[in-house]
Design an enzyme around this catalytic site. Sequence first.
Site, PDB file in Angstrom:
ATOM      1  N   ASP A 133       9.726  -6.061  14.624  1.00  0.00           N
ATOM      2  CA  ASP A 133      10.971  -5.487  14.119  1.00  0.00           C
ATOM      3  C   ASP A 133      11.016  -5.710  12.609  1.00  0.00           C
ATOM      4  OD1 ASP A 133      13.728  -4.577  13.962  1.00  0.00           O
ATOM      5  OD2 ASP A 133      13.910  -5.035  16.077  1.00  0.00           O
TER       6      ASP A 133
ATOM      7  N   ASN B 258      17.370   3.083   9.710  1.00  0.00           N
ATOM      8  CA  ASN B 258      17.139   1.918  10.558  1.00  0.00           C
ATOM      9  C   ASN B 258      16.983   0.592   9.837  1.00  0.00           C
ATOM     10  OD1 ASN B 258      16.688   0.837  13.220  1.00  0.00           O
ATOM     11  ND2 ASN B 258      14.560   0.529  12.623  1.00  0.00           N
TER      12      ASN B 258
ATOM     13  N   GLU C 185      14.012   7.210  20.451  1.00  0.00           N
ATOM     14  CA  GLU C 185      12.818   6.359  20.494  1.00  0.00           C
ATOM     15  C   GLU C 185      11.653   7.056  21.197  1.00  0.00           C
ATOM     16  OE1 GLU C 185      13.789   2.438  21.912  1.00  0.00           O
ATOM     17  OE2 GLU C 185      15.540   2.267  20.619  1.00  0.00           O
TER      18      GLU C 185
END
Length: 287
Positions: A194, A100, A119
């Site tokens: 993030d 990721n 997720e």
Amino acid sequence: MSMTAVWELGATLGEGPVWVARDAALWFVDIKAPAIHRFTPATGETRSWPAPAQVGWVLPSARGDMIAGLQTGICRFDPVTGLFTPIAAPEAHLPTNRLNDATVASDGAIWCGSMDDGEEADTGRFYRMDGAGCLDAGLPPICITNGPAFSPDGTVMYHNDTLGRRLWASDVVDGRITATRLFATIEDGAGYPDGPTVDAEGCVWVGLFCGWGVRRYAPDGRLLTTVSLPVANVTKVAFGGPDLRTAYATTAAKGLTAEERAAQPLAGALFAFDAGVAGLAGTLANI
């Protein structure tokens, strides 16, 4: 603050911006419409390469090519031929996971994280990879990892538990994590942390997915600045340009309804703004 959409590519999940000085260009990926992208600000040139699987990141190698993190594993990517050559598969036993986010430490090692593509499950882990191989970094598993990013002296690694809205700081000695502490927490309604990036003053920039902007934190975890963007899903910032003072932000259209998409025509664009501070020069991966 002047905010410019420098490439309106409409990425589904734009991520992983990294400035590569030898190319004088910004590289990044679209994870869900899998591709590697390159933007050259001096000319405005854009170029894209399709990826054979979901691609979470791309980083420059000292060999002159790139290293990419795909759902299927870590690959060497040759921009000349467009070919991907597998070199490691740290999670071959977890086919529903994907890589990721990542960075290159000052010693040339790649640190990267994984996540559950659905997720839901806490199957995401962090890894360290150098010429000797790819090893688990030893942090507890979480669902969605983001980061890491390193302090200017390389002794602190910042990494995020995105769904938990927590930012962590780990002490690193000789490539090993020795201690971890909570760095900051994102409050309810402010989005999800993030990708993190560290500037030359040691401050941590964090993209806010569903949060309409980017935050800058002091090394002690104090919130210093929030930069607003005209789109909800801001994924990560990288510093580029000849003086490393231009901040580039990747964004995403993923998860937006048709109405939200119409209200955010620039969702998925690559943005640029004056950060007011320089970033850190990148390191080439020793792989």
